[in-house]
Design a protein around this motif. Sequence first.
Motif, PDB file in Angstrom:
ATOM      1  N   MET A 175      -0.548  -4.866   9.316  1.00  0.00           N
ATOM      2  CA  MET A 175      -0.442  -3.913   8.220  1.00  0.00           C
ATOM      3  C   MET A 175       0.499  -2.768   8.603  1.00  0.00           C
ATOM      4  SD  MET A 175      -3.827  -2.625   6.408  1.00  0.00           S
ATOM      5  CE  MET A 175      -3.908  -2.423   4.644  1.00  0.00           C
ATOM      6  N   ALA A 205      -0.593   5.479  -3.864  1.00  0.00           N
ATOM      7  CA  ALA A 205       0.077   4.840  -2.725  1.00  0.00           C
ATOM      8  C   ALA A 205       0.089   5.746  -1.490  1.00  0.00           C
ATOM      9  CB  ALA A 205       1.504   4.458  -3.104  1.00  0.00           C
ATOM     10  N   THR A 206      -0.017   5.138  -0.331  1.00  0.00           N
ATOM     11  CA  THR A 206       0.048   5.912   0.920  1.00  0.00           C
ATOM     12  C   THR A 206       1.512   6.080   1.310  1.00  0.00           C
ATOM     13  OG1 THR A 206      -0.108   3.922   2.273  1.00  0.00           O
ATOM     14  CG2 THR A 206      -2.173   4.991   1.711  1.00  0.00           C
ATOM     15  N   SER A 207       2.195   6.850   0.498  1.00  0.00           N
ATOM     16  CA  SER A 207       3.629   7.034   0.702  1.00  0.00           C
ATOM     17  C   SER A 207       3.912   8.247   1.576  1.00  0.00           C
ATOM     18  CB  SER A 207       4.298   7.208  -0.665  1.00  0.00           C
ATOM     19  OG  SER A 207       3.577   8.145  -1.442  1.00  0.00           O
ATOM     20  N   GLY A 229       0.813  -1.218   0.000  1.00  0.00           N
ATOM     21  CA  GLY A 229       0.000   0.000   0.000  1.00  0.00           C
ATOM     22  C   GLY A 229       0.844   1.264   0.000  1.00  0.00           C
ATOM     23  N   CYS A 230       2.058   1.159   0.531  1.00  0.00           N
ATOM     24  CA  CYS A 230       2.986   2.301   0.512  1.00  0.00           C
ATOM     25  C   CYS A 230       3.674   2.433  -0.835  1.00  0.00           C
ATOM     26  CB  CYS A 230       4.070   2.128   1.568  1.00  0.00           C
ATOM     27  SG  CYS A 230       3.450   2.221   3.211  1.00  0.00           S
ATOM     28  N   VAL A 277       0.555   7.838   8.132  1.00  0.00           N
ATOM     29  CA  VAL A 277      -0.378   6.889   7.526  1.00  0.00           C
ATOM     30  C   VAL A 277      -1.167   6.247   8.660  1.00  0.00           C
ATOM     31  CG1 VAL A 277      -0.674   4.828   6.097  1.00  0.00           C
ATOM     32  CG2 VAL A 277       1.206   6.405   5.621  1.00  0.00           C
ATOM     33  N   ASP A 325      -2.862  10.272   4.711  1.00  0.00           N
ATOM     34  CA  ASP A 325      -2.903   8.975   4.029  1.00  0.00           C
ATOM     35  C   ASP A 325      -3.486   7.922   4.960  1.00  0.00           C
ATOM     36  OD1 ASP A 325      -1.857  10.049   1.770  1.00  0.00           O
ATOM     37  OD2 ASP A 325       0.070   8.995   1.848  1.00  0.00           O
ATOM     38  N   PHE A 326      -4.221   7.015   4.379  1.00  0.00           N
ATOM     39  CA  PHE A 326      -4.867   5.985   5.186  1.00  0.00           C
ATOM     40  C   PHE A 326      -4.916   4.660   4.440  1.00  0.00           C
ATOM     41  CE2 PHE A 326      -7.319   5.595   9.121  1.00  0.00           C
ATOM     42  CZ  PHE A 326      -6.935   6.751   9.796  1.00  0.00           C
ATOM     43  N   GLN A 327      -4.766   3.602   5.206  1.00  0.00           N
ATOM     44  CA  GLN A 327      -5.045   2.274   4.662  1.00  0.00           C
ATOM     45  C   GLN A 327      -6.147   1.668   5.510  1.00  0.00           C
ATOM     46  OE1 GLN A 327      -1.827  -0.401   3.871  1.00  0.00           O
ATOM     47  NE2 GLN A 327      -0.534   1.158   2.959  1.00  0.00           N
ATOM     48  N   VAL A 347       8.884  -0.950   5.980  1.00  0.00           N
ATOM     49  CA  VAL A 347       9.422  -0.556   4.673  1.00  0.00           C
ATOM     50  C   VAL A 347       9.566   0.949   4.555  1.00  0.00           C
ATOM     51  CG1 VAL A 347       8.488  -2.630   3.596  1.00  0.00           C
ATOM     52  CG2 VAL A 347       7.209  -0.488   3.409  1.00  0.00           C
ATOM     53  N   ARG A 348       8.873   1.697   5.415  1.00  0.00           N
ATOM     54  CA  ARG A 348       8.990   3.154   5.395  1.00  0.00           C
ATOM     55  C   ARG A 348       9.114   3.676   6.825  1.00  0.00           C
ATOM     56  NH1 ARG A 348       6.993   6.387   1.418  1.00  0.00           N
ATOM     57  NH2 ARG A 348       7.864   7.995   2.739  1.00  0.00           N
ATOM     58  N   ILE A 369       3.970  -1.405   6.845  1.00  0.00           N
ATOM     59  CA  ILE A 369       4.237  -0.016   6.441  1.00  0.00           C
ATOM     60  C   ILE A 369       5.490   0.518   7.125  1.00  0.00           C
ATOM     61  CG2 ILE A 369       3.350   2.345   6.456  1.00  0.00           C
ATOM     62  CD1 ILE A 369       0.509   1.124   6.482  1.00  0.00           C
ATOM     63  N   LEU A 389       7.865   7.148   7.949  1.00  0.00           N
ATOM     64  CA  LEU A 389       6.452   7.516   8.100  1.00  0.00           C
ATOM     65  C   LEU A 389       6.015   7.374   9.549  1.00  0.00           C
ATOM     66  CD1 LEU A 389       4.909   5.720   4.962  1.00  0.00           C
ATOM     67  CD2 LEU A 389       5.278   8.185   5.260  1.00  0.00           C
TER      68      LEU A 389
END
Lengths: 70, 356, 178, 250
Positions: free
Chosen positions: D75, B196-198, B68-69, D45, D63-65, D82-83, D79, D86
């Motif tokens: 989840m 993408a939620t980057s 998602g990112c 996020v 930003d949202f998932q 990998v980031r 996120i 954030l």
Amino acid sequence: MAYEHIIDGETCKGCGLCITVCPKSVLELSDKVNTKGHFPVFQARPDDCIHCTMCCIMCPDVAITVRETA
Amino acid sequence: MAKVLMKGNEAIGEAAIKAGCLNYFAYPITPQSEVAEYLAKRLPDVNGTFVQGESEVAVGYMIFGAAGCGERVMTTSSSPGISLMSEALSYIAGARCPAVFVNIMRGGPGLGGILPSQGDYFQATKGGGHGDYHLLVMAPEGVQEAVEMTMKAFPLAEKYRGPVMILGDGLIGQMMEPVEFPDNLYAEPLNNDDWATSGMDKRGADKKNIVKSLFLNPKELNDNNLTLKAQYEQMKKEEVMSEAYNTDTDYKGLIVSYGTMSRVCRTAIDTMKEQGLEIGMIRPKTLFPFPEKEIYDAAAKESCKAVISIELSMGQMVEDVERCVRGIKPVEWYGECGGDIPAPETIADVVQSLLN
Amino acid sequence: MQKEVQFAGFGGQGILLSAKLLAYAAMKQGYNVAWIPSYGPEMRGGTAYCTVVISDRLIGSPIIKTPGHLVAMNRPSLEKFAPAVKPGGIILINSSLIPVRSGRDDVTELVFPVNDVAIEAGTVKSANIVALSAFAAKSGLVDLETLRECIKEEFASKSKVIPINMDAFDRGVKIAQQ
Amino acid sequence: MGKTFSKPRALTDVPTHYCPGCTHGVAHRLVAETIDELGIRGKTVGIAPVGCAVLAYNYFDCDFQEAAHGRAPAMATGIKRVRPDLMVFTYQGDGDLASIGMGEIIHAANRGEKFTTIFINNAIYGMTGGQMAPTTMPGQRASTAPAGRDTGSTGMPVKMADLLSALMTPAYVTRQALLSPKHINRAKKAVKKAFEYQMNNTCFSFVELVSTCPTNWGMTPKDALKWAEDTLIPYYELGEFKTPEPEEEQ
């Protein structure tokens, strides 16, 4: 300093929690229904308001704003 | 690059790195645990990320979150683990995120066994999770092809913004073969700023992105499904891969077989040829989209008396083969799924008796 | 040309490694190779089997029911696989652990006490190298120098064991050539 | 200026679908204000749960998932790993977090994932219509416990903050309430602290917020506050269960 106390009658769902926490009994539920079908709260006694923001803090819908006017 | 001798599982791990995927989440399960073991050792060298999740259910969502990112991400598992990930697969498909799933199949149903199987054909090509979605499924026949398909999987996942699956069997994972990692299969990631939620800062935008599969409005949900449908149709036009073997002869029968099983069939075809019986084969390299036209055309050849789907399952792909052949030739099936891969001699006997 | 070699023994004998080294050497000589381990439940019982296929063509079936040759490092392996070896093949029997023979008269048996030879070289751990080099010398499947280089590469990170393994290698070759 | 009060930038103007008097809205505001105050809207996020807050992505302006039921911590792990740059938070209810997602929250917490979880405990399943939650009080009626929760067959309510603070890894575990302005002000401090820990790269932070569900409890919003104060607070003790400071001082 002066403050302005604004209630968004459309966002308000009339839950009345602000009335419960207001130390000065400023607020009351309106008898006029809003477009969503709720009876929003209004400032029945605005002169008594001390702008303590208790109502704002309690409001789940962030429908109450206090603004500095001067 | 020089050839190296690698186990399929390790080669898949290295292929992911070569494809620019530095994010890997997994849960151990035989016969694919070597991927995690390999990447646990290898990813720190390239500043990559590996988390051993608490379950395949959780891993599915680690993949979802990372995908998602807009980051390249992969997981590997084997049949029972893929069942647990199927929930996330459905969500990822619905939310339209690119991600790569590798299934090194073992026998089932249930715990089944740990030996090679192709029993997850239905699960991979027809769903597995709920809702209207497909995975783009590639089925390698050996270690080199597993590498190439893994490397291709990432750009394909990004092109279609959806999950791509590499469907191998236990033997593909466990076997060592010489491999090369082709440089030309690396592709730069696509720009994903529009979805993408980057983080808004990274995109220099003031518009939030939402990654979700929930569409409470019937029209929005229908539209999302129409988008997916259009993509599956595009895949059918652009991504079908298959290989024909011995089809330049007047073959009497046509085998359809994939993965490890197709190699056994190839040897069987060679043996039968020596004995004067010509048999052709279509090997689907993509199981979804399926080589419909290739199979139909090959079945239509006048010399061909019957089509035989040979699988390490109790008759799953045969349903697609029947669909493609459209009744113009009889379609037969042969398979074994206990984990013992039938020998070429067995296949030759079966084909000969089915044709008589 | 396609040749298949079945390596078999129990876990810890280095079966998978000697098979890999043979495949590696063949690969370096330009052959197609496949190294196919048996990873089934029997592996959990302490046995280790592995097949190496060497071919000048694309390798079809990786499933080999009748291997060309067999390297048997313990008795159950010999008993299990000897009957399947193709006529004319080589069966290496580790007589340190196997008191019997294959019972085949259509194959070439290479019988010697692999473990004892390895101990002479310095450690029983090198038994797999002794067996590998002896088999390679007897069968001529791969070039011995190439195989020797592959072993050095394999142990590159543990260079102190290279001399022992080289000694083991030479002893295996010598026995096969006797 | 201290008395000026208005909607935070990190909330959209979309009216929430929450029932009148539901304190989800309060929790949203606290998180949004924190995002504003820390200036992190552009790198945050959020993760919406399944439950009443399933549409949270419509209300937050970042930003949202959206996760599946209970899977938000997995989840978030994906996120954040990998980031790491954030700021990631999950927003979960008690059915989501304490029931179907118990595995995910425990393990994410135990790995010390560097994100923040906001846990809304209102002792019931809201969205699906008032079924029993793991946090439902003994004797409390629910649509799947019509005679009240029978602890003999369903056990005692799960105290998530207590449970997570028993783990060695998590940095910050606290339980606060949204039942009065005083509670809410404290809760705000806790939420902000949790995000600050995350900003400073401190591991997992968890803020449990005792909330109300007037609709499914079958009470007026005012009575719901009172009931929660009288029934939930004595059981779900408020306070900071775990903070990173004492260890840092050593």
